[in-house]
Design an enzyme around this catalytic site. Structure first.
Site, PDB file in Angstrom:
ATOM      1  N   SER A  50       0.859  -1.193   0.000  1.00 38.83           N
ATOM      2  CA  SER A  50       0.000   0.000   0.000  1.00 38.83           C
ATOM      3  C   SER A  50       0.891   1.238   0.000  1.00 38.83           C
ATOM      4  O   SER A  50       2.072   1.165   0.371  1.00 38.83           O
ATOM      5  CB  SER A  50      -0.852   0.006   1.274  1.00 38.83           C
ATOM      6  OG  SER A  50      -1.586   1.203   1.391  1.00 38.83           O
ATOM      7  N   TYR A  97      -1.959  -0.766  10.661  1.00 41.02           N
ATOM      8  CA  TYR A  97      -2.144  -1.098   9.233  1.00 41.02           C
ATOM      9  C   TYR A  97      -0.860  -0.817   8.466  1.00 41.02           C
ATOM     10  O   TYR A  97      -0.378  -1.657   7.711  1.00 41.02           O
ATOM     11  CB  TYR A  97      -3.316  -0.287   8.661  1.00 41.02           C
ATOM     12  CG  TYR A  97      -3.571  -0.578   7.195  1.00 41.02           C
ATOM     13  CD1 TYR A  97      -4.087  -1.804   6.775  1.00 41.02           C
ATOM     14  CD2 TYR A  97      -3.285   0.376   6.207  1.00 41.02           C
ATOM     15  CE1 TYR A  97      -4.308  -2.073   5.425  1.00 41.02           C
ATOM     16  CE2 TYR A  97      -3.506   0.117   4.859  1.00 41.02           C
ATOM     17  CZ  TYR A  97      -4.015  -1.116   4.473  1.00 41.02           C
ATOM     18  OH  TYR A  97      -4.236  -1.377   3.135  1.00 41.02           O
TER      19      TYR A  97
END
Ligand code: NDP
Length: 245
Positions: free
Chosen positions: A142, A155
């Protein structure tokens, strides 16, 4: 020359978002796809569409936090199509929250799915790739694997880990196995639905209004897979033009 046509590609988290888009686009490009996720009804519906378009597809219920599920998943690809050319470690969740919330169960879940799920995929496919003398891992990190922001500590931690593990794997892989990291920015999917803190969820849903279609990420997979065998597309970062960082 490598190409997508005829390659056997197994995709985790194929029931929605990026995984679903990858399944559809890769099948349309002639890949034989094996789709894994927990929601088998969704996988069957996607597989039905692919078969209607004369694509070849297999589905399997998997929970990537269980090592044996990934072993069965890779085995399924071999049983059905005789080999596995690409494993897309895509399954993930993003229940963002401030650390002060102490949503420790969600931290555990992100570590189990986003990190351990990728490791279990590697554990399942690496011996197969070694035996075949070829193979390709595509691991989904990501933009959050490059930068940290408040509510994203855990995350981001998982997505930094995906990049570290993938780069280590690439260095150890030798000249027969390819490793690609794809790092998306905001992409249309169900990802924000895993956020349980109402204020964070609202803020992220507003932020994600500039999200780009999941096809943009699927196209990057087609590109990486389609390169000649001796070309390793090591990392691609894709985000909306409207995403500042
Ligand atoms: P979605 O929520 O739409 O898709 C997530 C997928 O992961 C679903 O298919 C879900 O299937 C699957 N999944 C979740 N938990 C498990 C599990 N335990 N076992 C097996 N499958 C599981 O989100 P995206 O498509 O956006 O997410 C795909 C990847 O892309 C994730 O790794 C995410 O972190 C990453 N990413 C996404 C971005 C975005 O903006 N969309 C940006 C950057 C990275 P099911 O529930 O049926 O099991």
């Amino acid at each position: 020359m490598s190409d997508v046509k005829g390659k056997v590609v197994a995709i985790t988290g194929a029931s929605s978002g990026i995984g679903e888009a990858a399944a559809r686009l890769l099948a349309a490009a002639g890949a034989k796809v094996v789709l894994g996720a927990r929601r088998v009804d969704r996988l069957e519906a996607i597989a039905g569409d692919i078969r209607k378009n004369k694509g070849e597809v297999e589905v399997q219920a998997i929970d990537v936090s269980k090592r044996e599920d990934l072993t069965r998943f890779v085995q399924k690809a071999q049983d059905r199509f005789g080999r596995l050319d690409v494993l897309v470690n895509n399954a993930g969740l993003m229940p963002l929250s401030p650390l002060d919330d102490l949503r420790v169960d969600e931290w555990d879940r992100m570590i189990d799915v986003n990190i351990k799920g990728v490791l279990y995929g590697i554990a399942a496919a690496l011996p197969v790739f070694r035996k075949q003398g070829s193979g390709h891992f595509i691991n989904i990190s990501s933009v959050a694997g490059h930068r940290v922001a408040p509510t994203g500590a855990v995350y981001s931690g998982t997505k930094f880990a995906v990049r570290a593990i993938s780069e280590g794997l690439r260095q150890e892989a030798g000249d027969k196995i390819r490793v690609t990291i794809i790092s998306p920015g905001a992409v249309e999917s169900e990802l924000a639905e895993t956020i349980t803190n109402p204020a964070v969820k609202k803020r992220i849903e507003d932020y994600r209004k500039m999200a780009i279609p999941a096809d943009a990420i699927a196209a990057a997979m087609v590109y990486a897979i389609g390169q000649p065998d001796n070309v390793d597309v090591s990392e691609i970062l894709i985000r909306p033009t409207a995403q500042p960082n």
